[in-house]
Structures are given as C-alpha cells and as structure tokens.
Design an enzyme around this catalytic site. Sequence first.
Site, short mmCIF file in Angstrom:
data_model
loop_
_atom_site.label_atom_id
_atom_site.label_comp_id
_atom_site.label_asym_id
_atom_site.label_seq_id
_atom_site.Cartn_x
_atom_site.Cartn_y
_atom_site.Cartn_z
CD GLU A 38 -2.97 1.47 -0.22
OE1 GLU A 38 -3.31 0.04 -0.53
OE2 GLU A 38 -3.96 2.31 0.26
CB VAL A 87 18.89 7.71 8.93
CG1 VAL A 87 20.02 7.27 9.15
CG2 VAL A 87 19.25 7.02 6.97
CB SER A 114 16.79 7.05 18.47
OG SER A 114 15.07 7.41 18.31
CD GLU A 123 13.79 -3.37 11.79
OE1 GLU A 123 13.96 -4.08 13.16
OE2 GLU A 123 13.13 -2.73 12.26
CB ALA A 178 3.15 -0.11 15.48
CB ILE A 215 -1.41 4.52 19.10
CG1 ILE A 215 -2.24 5.01 17.77
CG2 ILE A 215 -1.97 4.51 20.16
CD1 ILE A 215 -2.73 6.42 17.00
CG HIS A 248 7.40 4.15 18.36
ND1 HIS A 248 7.63 5.42 18.45
CD2 HIS A 248 8.19 3.49 18.97
CE1 HIS A 248 9.44 5.74 18.70
NE2 HIS A 248 9.46 4.36 18.42
P1 0O2 Z 1 12.24 3.03 16.12
O1 0O2 Z 1 12.86 4.19 15.17
O2 0O2 Z 1 11.73 3.86 16.98
O3 0O2 Z 1 11.15 2.27 15.56
P2 0O2 Z 1 16.97 -4.86 19.46
O4 0O2 Z 1 17.55 -6.07 19.14
O5 0O2 Z 1 16.99 -5.00 21.24
O6 0O2 Z 1 18.25 -3.93 19.12
P3 0O2 Z 1 14.59 -6.21 19.06
O7 0O2 Z 1 13.99 -5.31 20.46
O8 0O2 Z 1 15.33 -7.19 20.02
O9 0O2 Z 1 15.58 -4.95 18.97
O10 0O2 Z 1 14.07 -6.09 17.85
P4 0O2 Z 1 13.14 -6.14 17.42
O11 0O2 Z 1 11.95 -5.77 17.89
O12 0O2 Z 1 13.06 -7.46 16.19
O13 0O2 Z 1 12.96 -4.61 17.06
C1 0O2 Z 1 12.85 -3.35 16.82
C2 0O2 Z 1 12.34 -2.17 17.37
O14 0O2 Z 1 10.53 -3.20 16.07
C3 0O2 Z 1 12.12 -1.03 17.10
O15 0O2 Z 1 12.21 -0.19 16.50
C4 0O2 Z 1 10.07 -0.94 16.72
O16 0O2 Z 1 10.29 0.06 15.92
C5 0O2 Z 1 9.68 -2.40 15.85
N1 0O2 Z 1 9.13 -3.15 17.40
C6 0O2 Z 1 9.08 -4.16 18.62
N2 0O2 Z 1 8.66 -3.83 19.48
C7 0O2 Z 1 7.84 -3.19 19.27
C8 0O2 Z 1 6.48 -2.53 20.33
O17 0O2 Z 1 6.30 -3.27 21.27
N3 0O2 Z 1 6.13 -1.35 20.09
C9 0O2 Z 1 6.27 -1.04 18.90
N4 0O2 Z 1 5.49 0.28 18.59
N5 0O2 Z 1 7.36 -1.01 17.78
C10 0O2 Z 1 8.37 -2.41 18.27
P5 0O2 Z 1 13.01 0.89 17.53
O18 0O2 Z 1 13.97 0.32 18.10
O19 0O2 Z 1 11.70 1.18 18.20
O20 0O2 Z 1 13.13 2.23 16.94
P1 0O2 Z 2 1.86 8.13 -3.35
O1 0O2 Z 2 1.21 8.27 -4.23
O2 0O2 Z 2 1.36 9.41 -2.30
O3 0O2 Z 2 1.37 6.84 -2.24
P2 0O2 Z 2 8.83 10.27 1.11
O4 0O2 Z 2 10.28 10.69 0.79
O5 0O2 Z 2 8.08 11.56 0.97
O6 0O2 Z 2 8.06 9.95 -0.86
P3 0O2 Z 2 8.75 9.62 4.07
O7 0O2 Z 2 9.60 10.94 3.63
O8 0O2 Z 2 8.82 8.39 4.27
O9 0O2 Z 2 8.62 9.01 1.57
O10 0O2 Z 2 7.29 10.08 3.51
P4 0O2 Z 2 6.19 9.66 4.63
O11 0O2 Z 2 5.60 10.90 5.36
O12 0O2 Z 2 6.59 8.60 5.54
O13 0O2 Z 2 5.26 8.74 3.18
C1 0O2 Z 2 5.76 8.57 2.68
C2 0O2 Z 2 4.71 7.92 1.82
O14 0O2 Z 2 3.67 7.40 2.38
C3 0O2 Z 2 3.67 9.07 1.27
O15 0O2 Z 2 3.19 8.86 -0.11
C4 0O2 Z 2 2.54 8.99 2.33
O16 0O2 Z 2 1.17 10.07 1.95
C5 0O2 Z 2 2.42 7.79 2.37
N1 0O2 Z 2 1.24 7.64 3.85
C6 0O2 Z 2 2.04 7.83 4.76
N2 0O2 Z 2 1.04 7.59 5.91
C7 0O2 Z 2 -0.10 6.95 5.50
C8 0O2 Z 2 -1.28 6.23 5.80
O17 0O2 Z 2 -1.47 6.38 6.56
N3 0O2 Z 2 -1.93 6.27 4.53
C9 0O2 Z 2 -1.40 5.92 3.12
N4 0O2 Z 2 -2.69 5.18 2.50
N5 0O2 Z 2 0.08 6.47 3.17
C10 0O2 Z 2 0.44 6.80 3.80
P5 0O2 Z 2 4.42 9.37 -1.30
O18 0O2 Z 2 5.56 8.71 -1.20
O19 0O2 Z 2 3.83 10.71 -1.24
O20 0O2 Z 2 3.11 8.31 -2.29
#
Ligand code: 0O2
Ligand code: 0O2
Length: 222
Positions: free
Chosen positions: A39, A45, A50, A141, A153, A155, A157
Amino acid sequence: MRQWDCFLEPYKQAVDELKVKLKGLRAQYDLEDVHRPVEFVTGRVKPLASIYDKTLEKGIPFEPSAELAAELPDIAGLRMMCQFVDDIETVVETLRQRKDIEVVEERNYIANTKPSGYRSYHMIIKYPVQTIHGEKTILAEIQIRTLAMNFWASIEHSLNYKYKGALPEEIHHRLIRAAEAAFRLDEEMSLIRNEIQDAQQYFSAHKETSKRNYNQSGGHKE
Ligand code: 0O2
Ligand code: 0O2
C-alpha cells in the site's frame, strides 16, 4: 559530528535507494492489473538521539564504529504497509528473491506476537551502497505490516515515548485491547478480501474510463 555525518551517509543513501526500489514494486503490480500487495512505503535513518539511547540500552560505546553498525541493524529502516495479512507473505517472498539485497535474518512477530501486542514481520538485510571509496555493505531493517498493525504500532510507540516506557496500567490495558481489535480488523478484512479487491478494481477501471472520456472531450490538451 563530521565523523557521524560520514558514518551515516551510506545509510541515508541506502534508505533513499531502497525507498525508490520498494515503491517501484507498487507501480509494477499496477501495470500488471493485479492486486498490489504494497500500500505504501516509508523509510528513515535512525536519529542520533535514538542511536544514543540504544547504545545505553545495549551497553556499547556511542561512537561511529563497526561494533555499533553490527549491533544496531536498524540504523537504516524501511517500512512496507499492506492491506491484508496475506499480502505480507507475498512481499516477504518477493524480497527473498531479490538479487540486490541479501536477507540475513527474519523475525516473525505476527506468528509470535510480542507481549506488548506488537505484530509485524521484520527482515534484516545486507545492502551494498556504492560510495566514492568503493562498495560499502550496510545492514538495514525492513518492517512489513498491515495498515491495522501500523496504526496500532505508531500509537503505542508515541504513548511509550510520552511515558518513557512506563505506561500507566489503564493505558497498558487499553493498548492490549486495541491490539486485539487490530488483529480482529485484519481477520475481518481478510474474510471480505475478494469483495474489497473487486470493488477496488471496479473503482480503478471507472477512474480510467472517466479520464479517457475527459481527454476525448478535449478537456486535456498536451
Ligand atoms: P524506532 O526507530 O523508534 O522504531 P534490539 O535487538 O534490542 O535492538 P529488538 O527489540 O530485539 O531490538 O528488535 P526488534 O524487536 O526485532 O525490532 C525493534 C523495532 O521493532 C523497534 O525499533 C520498533 O520499530 C519495532 N518494535 C518492536 N517491538 C515493538 C513494540 O512493542 N511496539 C512498537 N510500537 N514497536 C516495536 P526501535 O528500536 O523502537 O526504533
Ligand atoms: P503516494 O503515491 O502518495 O502514496 P517521501 O520521501 O516523502 O516519499 P517519506 O519521507 O517516508 O517519503 O514520507 P512519509 O510521510 O513517511 O510517507 C511516505 C508515503 O507514504 C507518502 O506517499 C505518504 O502519502 C504515504 N503515507 C504515509 N502515511 C500513510 C497512511 O497512513 N496511509 C497511506 N495510504 N499512505 C500513507 P508518497 O510517497 O507521496 O506516494
């Protein structure tokens, strides 16, 4: 600081390149007139703050080093959002087949939901970046999840961030219930998947016809 900029540059490049490549999958599926399993795609980065927090958690030095690169496989992070749970397997298989990435680890938090309620499929990949000093292979990743999993996720986070990981009992409880609701939403959508896909195809075809009619009526001048 310059050292960090140099260290992070290949990761920035990798995120930019992978975003283009993974978004490109969508266009390919659209051209073939089949259901597109992706979708939308986002990428980032990991911010230095973090990275710093993660080094404290892991007890490793906060410095741009090979150790840090190996210990933090998500400095370059991509997310691919799908409509249906079944799409995730399609995307995962497509990624496994690609010649430009090497999958080094997979974590299935869909089959093995985390205690928090978190669900997603994670792939750690090796990706070669071309730099002015030659090829540099970095880890990245890719998280693959449904829109419902992503909603939950993001919300969870932000709430965890707000409460610094110590969620009040009431909120924790509600998040678990919300995770169950997101799971049920995915299940319900899967059950009417064919109906939804038909509707989406009908809608795209209708849009195409309207565009053609509009152009033929002279509305669009190249
Ligand atoms: P970001 O960029 O804030 O998302 P580790 O080996 O300790 O580094 P772990 O937990 O073994 O990490 O790795 P895992 O769980 O495979 O992947 C970590 C990432 O998964 C997290 O990145 C989150 O993006 C996502 N994630 C894992 N568990 C949860 C959770 O309970 N809730 C949410 N919302 N996301 C989760 P970071 O480090 O948070 O970075
Ligand atoms: P399209 O054709 O509109 O889908 P970017 O460098 O801006 O392309 P970045 O910095 O990762 O990418 O931007 P962002 O805001 O994280 O979102 C990347 C793409 O995901 C954008 O589409 C957003 O419109 C789309 N996006 C973000 N959140 C949502 C969501 O909740 N639902 C849906 N359907 N799309 C979402 P593009 O790249 O402009 O292309």
